[in-house]
Design a protein around this motif. Structure first.
Motif, PDB file in Angstrom:
ATOM      1  N   LEU A 138      -4.782  11.084   6.573  1.00  0.00           N
ATOM      2  CA  LEU A 138      -4.633  11.090   5.235  1.00  0.00           C
ATOM      3  C   LEU A 138      -4.023  12.170   4.753  1.00  0.00           C
ATOM      4  CD1 LEU A 138      -8.425  10.024   4.286  1.00  0.00           C
ATOM      5  CD2 LEU A 138      -6.397   8.510   4.408  1.00  0.00           C
ATOM      6  N   ALA A 139      -4.000  13.329   5.555  1.00  0.00           N
ATOM      7  CA  ALA A 139      -3.174  14.419   4.965  1.00  0.00           C
ATOM      8  C   ALA A 139      -1.901  14.402   5.417  1.00  0.00           C
ATOM      9  CB  ALA A 139      -3.867  15.579   5.517  1.00  0.00           C
ATOM     10  N   GLN A 140      -1.207  13.472   6.079  1.00  0.00           N
ATOM     11  CA  GLN A 140      -0.050  13.404   6.661  1.00  0.00           C
ATOM     12  C   GLN A 140       0.402  14.236   7.752  1.00  0.00           C
ATOM     13  OE1 GLN A 140       2.445  12.598   2.795  1.00  0.00           O
ATOM     14  NE2 GLN A 140       2.952  10.683   4.205  1.00  0.00           N
ATOM     15  N   LYS A 141      -0.514  14.652   8.449  1.00  0.00           N
ATOM     16  CA  LYS A 141      -0.345  15.639   9.388  1.00  0.00           C
ATOM     17  C   LYS A 141       0.057  14.772  10.939  1.00  0.00           C
ATOM     18  CE  LYS A 141      -3.367  19.381   7.400  1.00  0.00           C
ATOM     19  NZ  LYS A 141      -4.519  20.346   7.535  1.00  0.00           N
ATOM     20  N   VAL A 142      -0.732  13.964  10.760  1.00  0.00           N
ATOM     21  CA  VAL A 142      -0.226  13.133  12.142  1.00  0.00           C
ATOM     22  C   VAL A 142       0.012  11.569  11.844  1.00  0.00           C
ATOM     23  CG1 VAL A 142      -1.427  14.598  13.680  1.00  0.00           C
ATOM     24  CG2 VAL A 142      -2.747  12.755  12.753  1.00  0.00           C
ATOM     25  N   VAL A 389       3.406  13.899  -5.202  1.00  0.00           N
ATOM     26  CA  VAL A 389       2.294  13.154  -5.948  1.00  0.00           C
ATOM     27  C   VAL A 389       1.287  12.649  -4.963  1.00  0.00           C
ATOM     28  CG1 VAL A 389       1.815  11.001  -7.038  1.00  0.00           C
ATOM     29  CG2 VAL A 389       3.742  12.319  -7.631  1.00  0.00           C
ATOM     30  N   TYR A 390       1.769  12.277  -3.807  1.00  0.00           N
ATOM     31  CA  TYR A 390       0.837  11.874  -2.753  1.00  0.00           C
ATOM     32  C   TYR A 390      -0.073  12.948  -2.215  1.00  0.00           C
ATOM     33  CZ  TYR A 390      -0.944   8.774   1.099  1.00  0.00           C
ATOM     34  OH  TYR A 390      -1.693   7.987   1.632  1.00  0.00           O
ATOM     35  N   GLU A 391       0.683  14.221  -2.097  1.00  0.00           N
ATOM     36  CA  GLU A 391      -0.115  15.208  -1.659  1.00  0.00           C
ATOM     37  C   GLU A 391      -1.131  15.775  -2.917  1.00  0.00           C
ATOM     38  OE1 GLU A 391      -1.628  18.663   0.154  1.00  0.00           O
ATOM     39  OE2 GLU A 391      -0.405  16.970   0.846  1.00  0.00           O
ATOM     40  N   ALA A 392      -0.816  15.459  -3.946  1.00  0.00           N
ATOM     41  CA  ALA A 392      -1.856  15.766  -5.205  1.00  0.00           C
ATOM     42  C   ALA A 392      -3.063  15.064  -5.064  1.00  0.00           C
ATOM     43  CB  ALA A 392      -1.274  15.746  -6.482  1.00  0.00           C
TER      44      ALA A 392
END
Length: 610
Positions: A138-142, A389-392
């Motif tokens: 979800l955090a786009q780390k993987v 935006v997605y990170e927010a």
């Protein structure tokens, strides 16, 4: 002056009639609640399912942080009382009393009544599900479904089936066992709270506590049996090919209403027969059989599955779980409001916050789905802005995921706690506190971890290597185990192991249901461990009725939904009772320590003290 503890618990029982030797208010109160739920689900199935679902999500969202932190506190408390020498050596029983069951039978019964069915269903489904969706993704780390997503997937797999889960069972079981076996109180829920509530345990307040325990037990056992019946039908279908027990109209076969009801009747009939025979016979022998068949299944995956890959995953995941234990215990997310989201957006994106908010905070989507779902104006934003935006929206996604996954699991475990806790207490007389904590938290957790890695990692390895080509991931949760076996076995051996799995699911289901029936009767009889046969039969039929109506209320699209929703709602009141049990247990241990310390000095009075 140190006073003796309060031990004058008197649970008024009927002296004659159908409810002879049973507490009438508990029996009638719990039956009325369940009958009302059943009638509601039968008469207005769609309305009941929709209302239950809405209320469930409100509870998960509003009490997300409460559940996460509560489980963390439970874990710290159990570690403390097991490690401290003076508390760890305390015996749950009279001085010199020995355990009633051998270590093998003790472990077999706790394993079967605890998470046996859950492990059969989710040993492959849980790791695969978390491999596709976890906080790191979800955090786009993987990236989902990659080798990099494996480690975070197993961190949360272990969290959902590890020390936190078994810890909540032990909080309930330890509190009841300690007050019952060392203070001579009835083996029931209210006894565990006597260090706090004293004489109030004898009246209306005590009845409410026990009634909540019975209702939570019925709903939790219903969820477990519901999943198990579905998997049992998948096994029967794999063995026999009987089409009437399955709904074949969708992309993947799922159990039909007729199949669910037929399977439920078979399982509950066997469960009632086993419950009638009691703990020392039916439950004990079935539990021993469960453990033996489980070892056969596990050994099959060790030999024919991806064992080296699984053991490597096990070692890394266990270290990761321990290193992340505190964050898993206390890191709770809160809802992200649209105003907070808008403030965190780049200035150029703020005019489109209404269009961006839902997609950016959707925990069950992805960045690509977020972008593809944008309206024409918001879609004109450049990629760097869209990434910002997605990170927010990350905290919003993390909260929704935690509430819908981890908190859902832990609410399920809370509902299961009166059942498993009382059953653990019932079979653990004569054990020390340290032995109880290690034996009922650490040992079964390590076994659960082994199941989740040996079976689950084999399924993931088949998907990573391209052998399964998405067949396991796309199967229903209750069918993933059978699909996985079809890729590592063939011929007569595959047919034989399908039979073993179906029998294992069946015996786990029977053990779970009959243990639940015995526990409900123990609570309603004021702690009596040998209860009337007719009431075991009646509550077996009540449990069957609850399961059948809630399965039919949800429909074939998601037959477990109504049961899950009802269970989550029913778990909340008992979560507060569990917190009070922990406080009461701490107070009881502390006061007993003082009494032992000052007894020789003659400072203990005859007056009662909590």
């Amino acid at each position: 002056m140190i006073k003796p503890p309060f031990t004058d618990v008197v649970i008024k029982k009927s002296s004659s009639g159908f409810y002879e030797n049973y507490c009438f208010p508990i029996a009638i109160g719990s039956k009325c609640i369940m009958v009302a739920l059943v009638l509601w689900a039968l008469l207005w199935p769609k309305s009941a399912n929709n209302i239950l679902n809405s209320f469930k999500w409100q509870l998960l969202e509003n009490f997300n942080a409460f559940y996460i932190i509560l489980f963390g506190v439970f874990a710290v408390f159990l570690i403390a009382i097991a490690v401290i020498p003076s508390t760890g050596k305390l015996v749950m029983g009279l001085p010199g009393e020995k355990p009633e069951y051998s270590n093998f039978s003790w472990f077999a019964m706790m394993f079967g009544a605890g998470l046996g069915v859950g492990l059969m269903v989710f040993a492959t489904a849980e790791p695969l599900g978390l491999w596709a969706s976890n906080p790191e993704i979800l955090a786009q780390k993987v990236e989902a479904n990659t080798i990099e997503a494996l480690r975070p997937a197993y961190i949360f797999t272990f969290a959902h089936y590890g020390f936190h889960t078994w810890g909540v069972f032990v909080i309930a079981g330890l509190a009841m066992a300690y007050c019952s076996y060392t203070r001579g109180l009835p083996l029931t829920l209210r006894s565990a709270l006597t260090p706090l509530i004293g004489r109030y345990a004898n009246g209306f307040f005590g009845h409410i506590i026990d009634t909540f325990g019975v209702v939570a037990t019925i709903l939790a056992v219903s969820v477990t049996i519901g999943f198990g019946v579905s998997q049992f039908l998948n096994g029967v279908y794999a063995i026999t090919g009987m089409e009437w027990i399955m709904n074949l109209s969708g992309e993947t076969p799922t159990p039909s209403d007729a199949g669910l009801i037929a399977g439920l009747v078979i399982i509950m009939s066997l469960s009632i027969l086993s419950a009638v025979s009691g703990v020392g016979k039916g439950v004990k022998y079935l539990s021993n059989l469960n453990l033996i068949l489980s070892m056969v299944l596990l050994l099959t995956f060790v030999i024919f599955g991806s064992f080296f890959f699984a053991m490597t995953t096990y070692g890394i995941a266990l270290v990761d779980y321990i290193l992340n234990f505190l964050s898993l215990s206390f890191l709770a997310y809160f809802p992200l409001s649209e105003a907070e989201f808008t403030t965190a957006l780049p200035a150029v994106a703020q005019p489109y916050s209404n269009d961006l908010f839902a997609g950016a905070t959707n925990a069950w989507g992805s960045y690509d789905k977020f972008v593809s779902g944008l309206s024409s104006e918001a879609a004109t934003l450049d990629e760097a802005t869209l990434l910002a935006v997605y990170e927010a929206g990350n905290n919003g996604r993390q909260f929704t995921w935690q509430a819908g996954w981890t908190t859902f699991y832990w609410a399920w475990m809370v509902a299961y706690a009166p059942f498993v806790g009382l059953f653990l207490a019932r079979i653990s007389k004569g054990r020390t506190v340290r032995e109880f904590v290690i034996g009922c938290v650490v040992a079964p957790s390590l076994v659960c971890f082994a199941w989740m890695t040996i079976l689950g990692a084999t399924a993931i390895d088949l998907e990573l290597s391209g052998i399964a080509n998405g067949a396991i991931s796309s199967a229903s949760n209750t069918n993933k185990l059978f699909i996985t076996m079809s890729y590592i076995l063939d011929g007569g051996f595959l047919s034989a192991m399908n039979v073993v799995c179906a029998v294992l699911v069946l015996t786990f289901l029977v053990t779970t249901a009959d243990s639940g029936i015995l526990v409900m009767n123990t609570i309603m009889s004021g702690g009596d461990q040998e209860t009337g046969i007719k009431h075991r039969i009646v509550w077996g039929f009540v449990l069957t009725g609850v399961l059948g109506t809630l399965l039919l209320a949800a429909g074939e699209s998601n037959p477990m939904e109504a049961i899950q929703n009802a269970m989550i709602i029913g778990a909340l009141p008992f979560s507060f009772i569990l917190g009070l049990m922990m406080i009461a247990m701490g107070k009881a241990i502390y006061r007993d320590h003082l009494r032992e310390k000052y007894h020789a000095a003659g400072l203990v009075t005859a007056e009662t003290q909590l």
